[in-house]
Design a protein around this motif. Structure first.
Motif, PDB file in Angstrom:
ATOM      1  N   ALA A  97       0.834  -1.216   0.000  1.00 14.83           N
ATOM      2  CA  ALA A  97       0.000   0.000   0.000  1.00 14.83           C
ATOM      3  C   ALA A  97       0.865   1.261   0.000  1.00 14.83           C
ATOM      4  O   ALA A  97       0.490   2.285  -0.582  1.00 14.83           O
ATOM      5  N   THR A 111      -7.166   1.899  -0.067  1.00 16.18           N
ATOM      6  CA  THR A 111      -6.160   0.859  -0.340  1.00 16.18           C
ATOM      7  C   THR A 111      -5.398   0.541   0.941  1.00 16.18           C
ATOM      8  O   THR A 111      -5.182  -0.629   1.277  1.00 16.18           O
ATOM      9  N   GLU A 112      -5.003   1.592   1.676  1.00 12.94           N
ATOM     10  CA  GLU A 112      -4.268   1.386   2.933  1.00 12.94           C
ATOM     11  C   GLU A 112      -5.135   0.688   3.977  1.00 12.94           C
ATOM     12  O   GLU A 112      -4.660  -0.193   4.699  1.00 12.94           O
TER      13      GLU A 112
END
Length: 239
Positions: free
Chosen positions: A151, A226-227
């Motif tokens: 990420a 995404t993280e």
């Protein structure tokens, strides 16, 4: 018999992973050599990049063939299938990084052979180092099956995009101030664009690592989500 087949499958799976990491190492060195040829005028590095591009293309063909055979001959579990499908997709991105590095090296040679007074743009060196580091980090995240590290690569692509825009502004200013630089400035824009694309491919590979480990497709979800998904948290709802 089943255990023997299973052992063989996992051994072949490990070989496939190892071949992909080797291929990635070649591509990373191609990017660094291409940028060194550009910034230091070491045009002898161009032949090394071209030779490695041939090796990278062969890796792509060989790994692709192995993946097809592994899927056809075995019935991989969901986790193993995700690994194989991820490598298959990452393979394309990695090969394209090699293509872009080859283009950079060829343009670098043309610039240096055509103009002894050529001066490189500082941002390009930094961009080259940044995208090579992104490839290395994506490979490391793949090897360690670390979605959080992957990420970070996705986030780093935002910085590379900013540098691409900054170098574009810088080169255009250079052209306006001295029209005699137009020809080689266009070559520099071409190189900056190639570096930006390498960053995009590294980002794609990092997204595949997250899918491989978590089973979540994080493409088009935004960096923050995404993280979150890389950490195993649910994405924020879309408004």
């Amino acid at each position: 018999m089943l255990e023997h087949t299973n052992k063989q499958f996992h051994s072949e799976l490990e070989t496939t992973r190892s071949m992909f990491l080797q291929m990635g190492g070649l591509v990373e060195s191609m990017v660094l050599d291409g940028i060194q040829a550009l910034t230091e005028g070491e045009v002898q590095l161009v032949e090394r990049v071209r030779e490695r591009e041939r090796q990278v293309n062969q890796f792509e063909v060989d790994i692709d063939e192995r993946i097809s055979q592994l899927i056809a001959r075995n019935q991989p579990t969901a986790v193993d299938l995700r690994l194989l499908l991820s490598v298959s997709k990452m393979l394309t991105d990695m090969e394209r990084c090699g293509d872009e590095a080859d283009k950079i090296a060829k343009v670098a040679r043309r610039l240096h052979e055509g103009d002894s007074s050529y001066e490189p743009v500082v941002e390009l060196r930094h961009m080259g180092d940044a995208v090579a580091a992104m490839i290395r980090a994506a490979l490391d995240a793949f090897a360690r099956e670390d979605p959080v590290a992957a990420a970070q690569v996705v986030r780093n692509d935002k910085e590379v995009d900013k540098e691409w825009k900054a170098s574009l502004r810088h080169i255009i200013t250079y052209m306006i101030e001295d029209p005699r630089t137009i020809s080689h400035s266009i070559d520099l824009i071409f190189i900056a664009r190639a570096l930006e694309r390498i960053g995009d491919h590294a980002k794609n590979m990092a997204e595949r690592v997250i899918y491989m480990v978590r089973g979540d497709d994080v493409r088009h979800t935004g960096v923050n989500n995404t993280e979150r998904m890389a950490r195993g948290e649910p994405p924020e709802p879309r408004h």
